[in-house]
Scaffold this active site. Structure first.
Site, PDB file in Angstrom:
ATOM      1  N   ARG A   1     -63.346 -21.079  81.643  1.00 50.57           N
ATOM      2  CA  ARG A   1     -64.321 -20.072  82.047  1.00 50.57           C
ATOM      3  C   ARG A   1     -63.704 -18.993  82.934  1.00 50.57           C
ATOM      4  NH1 ARG A   1     -69.763 -23.024  83.963  1.00 50.57           N
ATOM      5  NH2 ARG A   1     -70.437 -20.840  83.895  1.00 50.57           N
TER       6      ARG A   1
ATOM      7  N   LYS B   1     -65.356 -17.243  60.048  1.00 50.05           N
ATOM      8  CA  LYS B   1     -64.202 -16.350  60.257  1.00 50.05           C
ATOM      9  C   LYS B   1     -64.356 -15.045  59.474  1.00 50.05           C
ATOM     10  CE  LYS B   1     -61.250 -19.385  58.737  1.00 50.05           C
ATOM     11  NZ  LYS B   1     -62.206 -20.474  58.454  1.00 50.05           N
TER      12      LYS B   1
ATOM     13  N   ASP C   1     -58.590 -15.409  54.548  1.00 51.68           N
ATOM     14  CA  ASP C   1     -58.416 -16.744  53.960  1.00 51.68           C
ATOM     15  C   ASP C   1     -56.992 -17.275  54.086  1.00 51.68           C
ATOM     16  OD1 ASP C   1     -59.604 -19.011  52.629  1.00 51.68           O
ATOM     17  OD2 ASP C   1     -58.352 -18.473  50.920  1.00 51.68           O
TER      18      ASP C   1
ATOM     19  N   HIS D   1     -54.210 -20.996  57.044  1.00 49.63           N
ATOM     20  CA  HIS D   1     -55.595 -20.636  56.736  1.00 49.63           C
ATOM     21  C   HIS D   1     -56.163 -19.865  57.916  1.00 49.63           C
ATOM     22  CE1 HIS D   1     -59.505 -20.928  54.870  1.00 49.63           C
ATOM     23  NE2 HIS D   1     -60.014 -21.502  55.947  1.00 49.63           N
TER      24      HIS D   1
END
Length: 309
Positions: free
Chosen positions: A244, A160, A178, A139
């Site tokens: 980060r 998404k 999808d 997916h």
């Protein structure tokens, strides 16, 4: 085990059928490699890879031409007594009537191509590697961003498809939405594509299904793309430490292949399309030998060393 119809190979490679009497509709190819039966023509059949497509080039043909007729017929019958998908003659070599008769008798299709032996073998192997590659379906959304294949993953409804749509509007290309079919074509290459039934479609909650190719043109879609980078979208978690700096790469594994993966926390106001573009460009920079995080680390280290003197 995956298979590909022999007829599909014949159509793809534009092969001339020298034995149209043989029905090839039920013949399947199971091996991505090919074989040149050089030793087999001398009578050595141990370790014969008969389940591969057999290729005859100038060398094999010249050797067969020098055989005595009875001996040659015996070798041909022995060769084609093994179950094989087909035999292909390269360089436009004429197939002898004796060879055709034995092939028809044994039910082995014979084809011909004008291509050189080495180039034809390379082309067939490359095509079969893709067609017979191990595969899975996951997916997600796959988009071509600046030539890099970005696989966007995350829970259903996290955004998404919306991120992909914004990328398309910015000039990038959709591969699939999808459901992503992933094929492992080598130990370092994964290829993603869309199922035929959903190709070029995007589902947007509240709007429905849209046809990207129709709305944005053929330049906005692509049929296949290597998977170079994974971006996993997730809800922002205050208690979780997010990377980060990017000094250490994180990876996700598909079919035994590792792909660089970035976990991106979602908060209102974050422009996911720009983040995906930046990730693609940064990934390309790293492939070219420049790592911004490493450069910053080196600057800080050098600065501290100067101050300590």
């Amino acid at each position: 085990m995956y298979t590909v119809e022999l007829g599909k190979l014949v159509e793809k490679m534009n092969l001339e059928n020298c034995t149209p009497e043989i029905d090839i509709s039920s013949i399947q190819i199971t091996q991505p490699d090919v074989n040149r039966p050089a030793l087999q023509l001398t009578g050595f059949f141990d370790y014969f890879d008969s389940d591969r497509v057999q290729i005859i080039g100038n060398v094999e043909h010249a050797y067969m031409q020098k055989m005595e007729k009875d001996h040659g017929l015996g070798i041909m019958k022995k060769l084609m007594s093994f179950k094989m998908p087909c035999i292909v003659f390269c360089r436009g070599i004429e197939v002898s009537e004796d060879f055709k008769e034995v092939a028809i008798e044994e039910g082995v299709p014979i084809f011909r191509t004008e291509k050189t032996t080495s180039s034809f073998m390379a082309e067939v192997i490359r095509w079969l590697k893709v067609e017979l590659a191990p595969r899975i379906s996951i997916h997600g959304v796959l988009v071509d961003v600046y030539g890099e294949g970005i696989l966007i993953m995350g829970e259903s409804g996290i955004g998404k498809s919306e991120a992909a749509l914004e990328l398309i509007k910015r000039g990038h290309r959709l591969v699939t939405d999808d459901l992503v079919e992933i094929k492992k074509v080598s130990d370092d290459t994964l290829i993603g594509t869309a199922p035929d039934i959903t190709r070029h479609f995007i589902e947007l909650r509240g709007i429905g299904i849209i046809d990207v190719k129709t709305l944005f043109g053929v330049e906005s879609v692509k049929n296949t793309q290597s998977i170079d980078l994974v971006i996993k979208l997730e809800e922002w978690n205050r208690d979780k430490e997010y990377d980060r700096l990017g000094l250490e790469e994180q990876y996700i594994e598909f079919l035994g292949n590792r792909v660089v993966c970035h976990n991106i926390p979602i908060r209102p106001g974050r422009n996911l399309a720009v983040i995906c573009e930046s990730a693609a460009v940064n990934y390309r920079q790293k492939k070219m030998g420049y790592n911004a995080a490493q450069e910053l680390y080196n600057r800080v280290t050098n600065n501290l060393l100067k101050k300590s003197k």
